[in-house]
Design an enzyme around this catalytic site. Structure first.
Site, PDB file in Angstrom:
ATOM      1  N   GLU A  49      -4.692   3.576   6.373  1.00  0.00           N
ATOM      2  CA  GLU A  49      -4.455   3.419   4.939  1.00  0.00           C
ATOM      3  C   GLU A  49      -5.045   4.628   4.211  1.00  0.00           C
ATOM      4  O   GLU A  49      -4.490   5.143   3.254  1.00  0.00           O
ATOM      5  CB  GLU A  49      -5.100   2.139   4.415  1.00  0.00           C
TER       6      GLU A  49
ATOM      7  N   SER B   1     -10.688  -0.405   3.335  1.00  0.00           N
ATOM      8  CA  SER B   1      -9.910  -0.607   4.571  1.00  0.00           C
ATOM      9  C   SER B   1      -9.457   0.753   5.085  1.00  0.00           C
ATOM     10  O   SER B   1      -8.798   1.499   4.357  1.00  0.00           O
ATOM     11  CB  SER B   1      -8.664  -1.429   4.298  1.00  0.00           C
TER      12      SER B   1
ATOM     13  N   ARG C 219       0.829  -1.223   0.000  1.00  0.00           N
ATOM     14  CA  ARG C 219       0.000   0.000   0.000  1.00  0.00           C
ATOM     15  C   ARG C 219       0.865   1.276   0.000  1.00  0.00           C
ATOM     16  O   ARG C 219       0.534   2.267   0.653  1.00  0.00           O
ATOM     17  CB  ARG C 219      -0.936   0.047   1.210  1.00  0.00           C
TER      18      ARG C 219
HETATM   19  N1  EPU Z   1     -10.844 -10.758  10.037  1.00  0.00           N
HETATM   20  C1  EPU Z   1     -11.541 -10.874  11.197  1.00  0.00           C
HETATM   21  N2  EPU Z   1     -12.492  -9.929  11.484  1.00  0.00           N
HETATM   22  C2  EPU Z   1     -12.764  -8.922  10.625  1.00  0.00           C
HETATM   23  C3  EPU Z   1     -12.034  -8.793   9.435  1.00  0.00           C
HETATM   24  C4  EPU Z   1     -11.069  -9.745   9.148  1.00  0.00           C
HETATM   25  O1  EPU Z   1     -11.316 -11.784  11.997  1.00  0.00           O
HETATM   26  O2  EPU Z   1     -13.641  -8.117  10.940  1.00  0.00           O
HETATM   27  C5  EPU Z   1      -9.845 -11.803   9.694  1.00  0.00           C
HETATM   28  C6  EPU Z   1     -10.396 -12.694   8.580  1.00  0.00           C
HETATM   29  O3  EPU Z   1     -11.143 -13.743   9.080  1.00  0.00           O
HETATM   30  C7  EPU Z   1      -9.132 -13.160   7.904  1.00  0.00           C
HETATM   31  C8  EPU Z   1      -8.175 -12.003   8.076  1.00  0.00           C
HETATM   32  O4  EPU Z   1      -8.701 -11.211   9.146  1.00  0.00           O
HETATM   33  O5  EPU Z   1      -8.609 -14.277   8.550  1.00  0.00           O
HETATM   34  C9  EPU Z   1      -8.012 -11.166   6.821  1.00  0.00           C
HETATM   35  O6  EPU Z   1      -9.278 -10.682   6.406  1.00  0.00           O
HETATM   36  P1  EPU Z   1      -9.628 -10.352   4.869  1.00  0.00           P
HETATM   37  O7  EPU Z   1      -9.296 -11.512   3.991  1.00  0.00           O
HETATM   38  O8  EPU Z   1     -11.028  -9.852   4.829  1.00  0.00           O
HETATM   39  O9  EPU Z   1      -8.615  -9.226   4.441  1.00  0.00           O
HETATM   40  P2  EPU Z   1      -7.999  -7.967   5.191  1.00  0.00           P
HETATM   41  O10 EPU Z   1      -6.595  -8.284   5.533  1.00  0.00           O
HETATM   42  O11 EPU Z   1      -8.891  -7.535   6.292  1.00  0.00           O
HETATM   43  C10 EPU Z   1      -7.031  -6.961   2.997  1.00  0.00           C
HETATM   44  C11 EPU Z   1      -7.040  -5.664   2.262  1.00  0.00           C
HETATM   45  C12 EPU Z   1      -8.361  -5.467   1.530  1.00  0.00           C
HETATM   46  C13 EPU Z   1      -8.549  -6.629   0.567  1.00  0.00           C
HETATM   47  C14 EPU Z   1      -8.508  -7.939   1.356  1.00  0.00           C
HETATM   48  C15 EPU Z   1      -8.566  -9.163   0.470  1.00  0.00           C
HETATM   49  C16 EPU Z   1      -5.585  -4.165   3.507  1.00  0.00           C
HETATM   50  C17 EPU Z   1      -5.490  -2.975   4.397  1.00  0.00           C
HETATM   51  N3  EPU Z   1      -6.821  -4.566   3.181  1.00  0.00           N
HETATM   52  O12 EPU Z   1      -8.021  -6.892   4.015  1.00  0.00           O
HETATM   53  O13 EPU Z   1      -8.249  -4.285   0.762  1.00  0.00           O
HETATM   54  O14 EPU Z   1      -9.778  -6.534  -0.127  1.00  0.00           O
HETATM   55  O15 EPU Z   1      -7.259  -8.021   2.091  1.00  0.00           O
HETATM   56  O16 EPU Z   1      -7.358  -9.288  -0.199  1.00  0.00           O
HETATM   57  O17 EPU Z   1      -4.555  -4.724   3.140  1.00  0.00           O
HETATM   58  C18 EPU Z   1      -8.611  -1.941   0.824  1.00  0.00           C
HETATM   59  O18 EPU Z   1      -7.404  -1.804   0.749  1.00  0.00           O
HETATM   60  O19 EPU Z   1      -9.398  -0.940   0.877  1.00  0.00           O
HETATM   61  C19 EPU Z   1      -9.177  -3.277   0.885  1.00  0.00           C
HETATM   62  C20 EPU Z   1     -10.479  -3.505   1.050  1.00  0.00           C
END
Ligand code: EPU
Length: 341
Positions: free
Chosen positions: A332, A236, A164
């Site tokens: 972010e 995010s 990012r």
């Molecule tokens: N999780 C939770 N609770 C929550 C959210 C997530 O326990 O409320 C856990 C999930 O179960 C999972 C892990 O956290 O084990 C990761 O969650 P997720 O796959 O939803 O992805 P993220 O790390 O929360 C990132 C990006 C998103 C992108 C997703 C999918 C960043 C800051 N965010 O989110 O990007 O869509 O991965 O690749 O890196 C964005 O940048 O605006 C964005 C939405």
């Protein structure tokens, strides 16, 4: 021409924050931009470029010159047996470009389906999702220097991409305006299906095609992430924090449920959403602002909250995560003007 009648930016940021811009310029092409950058007025004032407004939180009115890039064009500029190079104007909607690639069976962008915003913003924060970052498909970025109006090509390596992050958010912050981005797509795509529950969302018993990946990513995003039309948000709000392996080992002694992702050598990336979730924020609302009930990384403007209220709310979340886990979660989303000018 620079418009000198104040406009509301409510429609131009996905958080729906109602601030005013005193000077705005809707730029339709490179020629117009060149002319504007030449004027004394532009030289004396600060310039701020807005793409789709999907990663910014406005906390006050602005008298900087706000440039909204609206140049259009998706053009194949070169191809060989294995790759196709597609030049995309900064003002194109990112997902229209992904759709173009998928319809033509060019691989590489499909995991990045439905990310809001414009193509011009994609290199700035190196957008990413489902195991892919846009740096994996960026060939070069063409930008105009604000000071001189001169065009410059940044090869992928020059952009100093990181999670990012890029040179456009650091050393060259507010110095260049992105005009076009050339992406390198593959005619023989290697599908990336290993992230989270992506595989489970894909059809079974058939050869998986690019279109299936796009459809699956769209389904997951639509299920987890709130639509900005109904629930204004900027995706995010925080980045996933990166900590040392030692720190992580200690942390998991007390919190064995914590998930992690690979990061650079000796480090581990945590899921900020999970940390926030464990702190009990999911679904909480205060003063018209809240944490989305399906993805704790997303802050939603439920009413007509102003930017300062959203910012204060986000700081409370940061504080509570730090108190519980000793982990600092960074924004972010760019806060205007603090992070931008
Ligand atoms: N999780 C939770 N609770 C929550 C959210 C997530 O326990 O409320 C856990 C999930 O179960 C999972 C892990 O956290 O084990 C990761 O969650 P997720 O796959 O939803 O992805 P993220 O790390 O929360 C990132 C990006 C998103 C992108 C997703 C999918 C960043 C800051 N965010 O989110 O990007 O869509 O991965 O690749 O890196 C964005 O940048 O605006 C964005 C939405």
């Amino acid at each position: 021409m620079i418009q000198t009648e104040a406009i509301s930016l409510k429609e131009y940021n996905t958080f729906g924050i109602d601030v005013k811009a005193l000077y705005s310029f809707f730029c339709k092409n490179e020629y117009e931009l060149k002319e504007i950058l030449k004027t004394d007025f532009t030289k004396k004032k600060k310039v701020f470029v807005l793409g789709g407004g999907s990663n910014v939180l406005f906390t006050k009115d602005t008298d900087d010159i706000l440039i909204l890039m609206q140049n259009k064009g998706i053009e194949i500029v070169r191809e060989d047996d294995t790759n196709v190079f597609i030049k995309v104007a900064a003002g194109e909607v990112w997902d229209d470009f992904v759709d173009f690639c998928v319809k033509n069976n060019y691989g590489g962008a499909e995991n990045l389906s439905l990310i809001p915003g414009t193509a011009g913003a994609s290199p700035v924060q190196n957008i990413g999702a489902y195991g892919v970052e846009v740096k994996d498909i960026i060939f070069e970025v063409e930008a105009a220097e604000i000071k001189s109006g001169k065009k410059k090509i940044f090869k992928n390596r020059d952009c100093k991409f990181a999670y990012r992050n890029s040179i456009f958010k650091n050393e060259l912050k507010n110095q260049y305006i992105i005009l076009n981005v050339t992406y390198k797509l593959s005619k023989f795509p290697e599908l990336k299906l290993f992230y989270g529950n992506l595989r489970e969302e894909l059809p079974s018993g058939k050869n998986i095609e690019i279109k299936d990946v796009r459809d699956a990513v769209i389904r997951i995003r639509e299920d987890k992430l709130p639509k900005t039309e109904n629930l204004p948000n900027a995706g995010s709000f925080f980045k996933n924090p990166v900590v040392s392996q030692d720190f992580f080992r200690n942390l998991t002694k007390k919190n064995p449920e914590l998930v992690s992702f690979p990061a650079e050598k000796g480090k581990v990336k945590l899921a900020a959403g999970q940390l926030i979730d464990i702190c009990g924020w999911k679904g909480k609302k205060e003063n018209g602002v809240g944490v989305h009930d399906k993805q704790a990384l997303v802050i939603v403007n439920y009413g007509n909250a102003d930017g300062k209220t959203v910012l204060k709310f986000s700081e409370k979340i940061q504080k509570s995560v730090f108190e519980k886990f000793g982990v600092k979660i960074e924004r972010e989303v760019l806060v205007y003007p603090d992070d931008v000018i």
